[in-house]
Every structure is written in structure tokens, then in C-alpha cells.
Scaffold this active site. Structure first.
Site, mmCIF file in Angstrom:
data_model
loop_
_atom_site.group_PDB
_atom_site.id
_atom_site.type_symbol
_atom_site.label_atom_id
_atom_site.label_comp_id
_atom_site.label_asym_id
_atom_site.label_seq_id
_atom_site.Cartn_x
_atom_site.Cartn_y
_atom_site.Cartn_z
ATOM 1 N N ARG A 101 0.897 -1.084 0.054
ATOM 2 C CA ARG A 101 -0.123 0.198 -0.073
ATOM 3 C C ARG A 101 0.840 1.192 0.045
ATOM 4 O O ARG A 101 1.817 1.526 0.584
ATOM 5 C CB ARG A 101 -0.695 0.164 1.208
ATOM 6 C CG ARG A 101 -1.936 1.185 1.477
ATOM 7 C CD ARG A 101 -2.724 0.881 2.851
ATOM 8 N NE ARG A 101 -3.775 1.712 2.804
ATOM 9 C CZ ARG A 101 -3.877 2.686 3.652
ATOM 10 N NH1 ARG A 101 -2.689 3.326 4.431
ATOM 11 N NH2 ARG A 101 -4.824 3.432 3.821
ATOM 12 N N GLU A 105 -9.147 7.443 4.904
ATOM 13 C CA GLU A 105 -10.056 7.661 6.351
ATOM 14 C C GLU A 105 -11.089 8.820 6.244
ATOM 15 O O GLU A 105 -10.712 9.798 7.069
ATOM 16 C CB GLU A 105 -9.133 7.800 7.666
ATOM 17 C CG GLU A 105 -8.285 6.486 7.887
ATOM 18 C CD GLU A 105 -7.468 6.587 9.022
ATOM 19 O OE1 GLU A 105 -7.142 5.504 9.680
ATOM 20 O OE2 GLU A 105 -7.022 7.811 9.608
ATOM 21 N N GLU A 139 -5.422 -0.919 7.417
ATOM 22 C CA GLU A 139 -4.720 -0.276 8.524
ATOM 23 C C GLU A 139 -4.868 -0.874 9.609
ATOM 24 O O GLU A 139 -5.731 -1.006 10.181
ATOM 25 C CB GLU A 139 -4.699 1.091 8.580
ATOM 26 C CG GLU A 139 -4.100 1.956 7.566
ATOM 27 C CD GLU A 139 -4.332 3.746 7.800
ATOM 28 O OE1 GLU A 139 -4.052 3.957 8.930
ATOM 29 O OE2 GLU A 139 -4.717 4.500 6.751
#
Length: 332
Positions: free
Chosen positions: A45, A135, A245
Site C-alpha cells: 500500500r 480515512e 491499516e
């Protein structure tokens, strides 16, 4: 096994420039991408910032490390922050020079995403996953895309998704929306219900729902809450789901928050990292269409707390040697 077994390695070149030489568990120096691949990682990522002052994490930086990943046989997951710096629930600063009115901002976002995707294709990089925002529980591209204005958020995400869909990328990546607090079904339900009822962002615009899941920001972040939340997400929207995450500390002498009840018996050590990641991976695997797990920045040894109140969440020693926990990716 999970389809995507990954780590975020965005800071690899920053660390190499700082003199870090990564070593495998035997102490032999190797490029980080080869160490990751040998330990079962199949996807990396990478965060993309629009125009950072020092150039770190911009698109050119990301193309260079993506080429290394591809040469090592790794898939690439591109995480667009749509900012010149960190984007998260407390920060979603619009890139400098971008227009703030929704009409022009939507076009700017579409064209930026389209152009970045085309540049990736032209460089020989075909990401397997692209996240449109990072996010974004509190929205994106503030102030225009705050959650006070769901219509703007829906429109912006639709524009970003179509920047990917209209690009020359072939094959096309999975398009992801990523929120934090994956354990909190109430938050996930509130967010997706509000953004989808606008009618602008369609369910067909995206393929995956990604969540962050950290144990050190809330005692409510239990494994059982994560499972319940992901099960509900899968049942409600039928998207592929990944924990994109997560971390577990090898050192946490002074945590700011109490750890969740069902992980309190897990030690702060490489063995504890292995246990925690295995537990999270098992939850993802148990969820309908649960497809992946990504550990956040395990090799960023000069920022070992990784933004938390724990002293060290990495999977490498301070001298750059892989810990035993890195091999957990061979078994999830």
C-alpha cells in the site's frame, strides 16, 4: 488465505535516504520489497500526496517505488489522500490551488485522478486497488466535502471513481472507500447510509470497503466489535472488505488509552504482533467477501510509534532487521 496480504511501505525511500539498510531475519541486507515478498506479503500500500513541499509521497515518488514492488512480484494498492499532506479524520486539507466551489472542485478531482491513473498506466503500473481518499469518516477536501454536506461528499467520490473508470488503466483496479474505526458499526452505517442516499454516489461506483483497526485509540476497539461491524457491512452492502491499516506494538509502556478487553492478554512483542495479526486476519476471513489485511508502515523505524502513544509498532529492529512477526503474512 486472504487475497491481499499487505503492508504500507510508503516511507521506504525516506528511510533509505536516511541511511537505513533493511535486513532479513537472518541479518542479510536486502531491498525491502524482497524481504516483504519472502515473508508472504503479496501487495504493498502506498499513500499519494498531491504536491508535498519536499516531494516525498508525491506521484513520481510513488511510481518509483511501485516499479520496485512490481519487479519483486508485488501488487500495488494506491491510496490517494487528495491533500498535500496527511489526510485522516482530523485533517482533510484541500490541495493548494484547488477550487473550493463544488462544481469546479468535482472537475478538478476527476481530472487529477484521471491524470494520475493514466500516468501510472504509462509507467507500467496497474494497481490492484485504488482508494479514493484516506480515512474519510469526516469527509474529504475540506471545507467543501465536510459531513455537514453529504451531497458534496457523494458528488466528489463519484467524480473520483470515474476518474479511475475513465482512465487508460488496464486492467482496472478495485475502487475502495476507506473509513477509520472499523470496529464501530454505528459509524460505518451512519456514514454509508448518508452518502449513498444522496443518489449521486452509486453502489456500482466502488468495489471495496476498507477500514482502519487500531487497538490503542479506544478500549471499544475489540476484536468482537470488529467482527460484528464487518459482518454487518458485508450483509448490508455486499462489497469486498479489508482491514487496510492496523498495528500491534512491540513496546507500549505508557498507553494513553486502555487496551480493548479481548486483546489485553496479547503481549507487546513480535510474538504478540503475530497473534494479533492472525486474530484480525481470521476475522476478515470469516466475513463474507472479506479479502485482505494491510499492516501500516511496519518498516518506518524512524517513526516507530506510528502516531500512537505506543513506543514501537514496527516489525523491524532499530537497526533495520526484520522481526519474526513479519513472517505472519505467510500464514494469513
Amino acid at each position: 488465505a486472504l487475497t491481499y496480504r499487505g503492508v504500507d511501505w510508503s516511507s521506504v525511500v525516506v528511510e533509505e535516504r536516511a541511511g537505513v539498510s533493511y535486513k532479513n531475519t537472518n541479518g542479510n541486507a536486502q531491498p525491502l520489497e524482497n524481504i516483504l515478498a519472502a515473508n508472504g506479503v503479496n501487495t504493498v500500500r502506498q499513500r499519494v500526496w498531491v504536491n508535498p513541499a519536499d516531494g516525498n509521497y508525491n506521484l513520481d515518488y510513488n511510481i518509483a517505488i511501485a516499479k520496485r514492488a512490481k519487479a519483486a512480484g508485488l501488487g500495488v494498492y494506491i491510496d490517494f489522500h487528495y491533500s498535500d499532506t496527511w489526510a485522516d479524520p482530523a485533517h482533510q486539507t484541500m490541495p493548494a490551488g484547488w477550487p473550493s466551489d463544488i462544481d469546479n472542485l468535482s472537475w478538478k478531482l476527476y481530472n487529477y485522478t484521471l491524470d494520475a491513473a493514466n500516468k501510472l498506466q504509462n509507467a507500467g503500473i496497474q494497481p490492484t486497488i485504488v482508494s479514493i481518499g484516506n480515512e474519510i469518516r469526516a469527509g474529504l477536501l475540506w471545507p467543501t466535502g465536510r459531513t455537514e454536506n453529504w451531497a458534496n461528499i457523494a458528488r466528489l467520490l463519484h467524480s473520483a471513481a470515474w476518474g479511475i473508470k475513465d482512465s487508460s488503466l488496464s486492467p482496472k483496479p478495485k475502487i475502495m472507500i476507506h473509513l477509520d474505526n472499523g470496529w464501530d458499526w454505528g459509524t460505518q452505517n451512519w456514514w454509508y447510509t448518508n452518502v449513498l442516499k444522496q443518489g449521486t454516489l452509486e453502489l456500482s461506483d466502488f468495489d471495496m470497503m476498507g477500514v482502519s483497526f487500531y487497538p490503542f485509540y479506544s478500549s471499544s476497539a475489540t476484536l468482537s466489535a470488529l467482527k460484528s461491524s464487518l459482518d454487518n457491512m458485508a450483509k448490508t452492502w455486499n462489497k469486498e472488505i479489508a482491514v487496510v491499516e492496523t498495528n500491534w506494538p512491540i513496546s507500549c509502556p505508557n498507553p494513553r488509552y486502555s487496551f480493548p478487553s479481548d486483546v489485553k492478554n496479547i503481549p507487546f512483542s513480535p510474538e504478540g504482533q503475530t497473534t494479533f495479526i492472525t486474530n484480525v486476519a481470521n476475522i476478515v476471513s470469516s466475513v463474507s467477501r472479506g479479502v485482505g489485511l494491510f499492516y501500516w508502515e511496519p518498516a518506518w523505524i524512524h517513526n516507530a510509534n506510528l502516531g500512537s502513544s505506543c513506543a514501537d509498532n514496527t516489525m523491524f529492529s532499530q537497526s533495520g532487521q526484520a522481526l519474526s512477526s513479519l513472517s505472519v503474512f505467510q500464514r494469513i
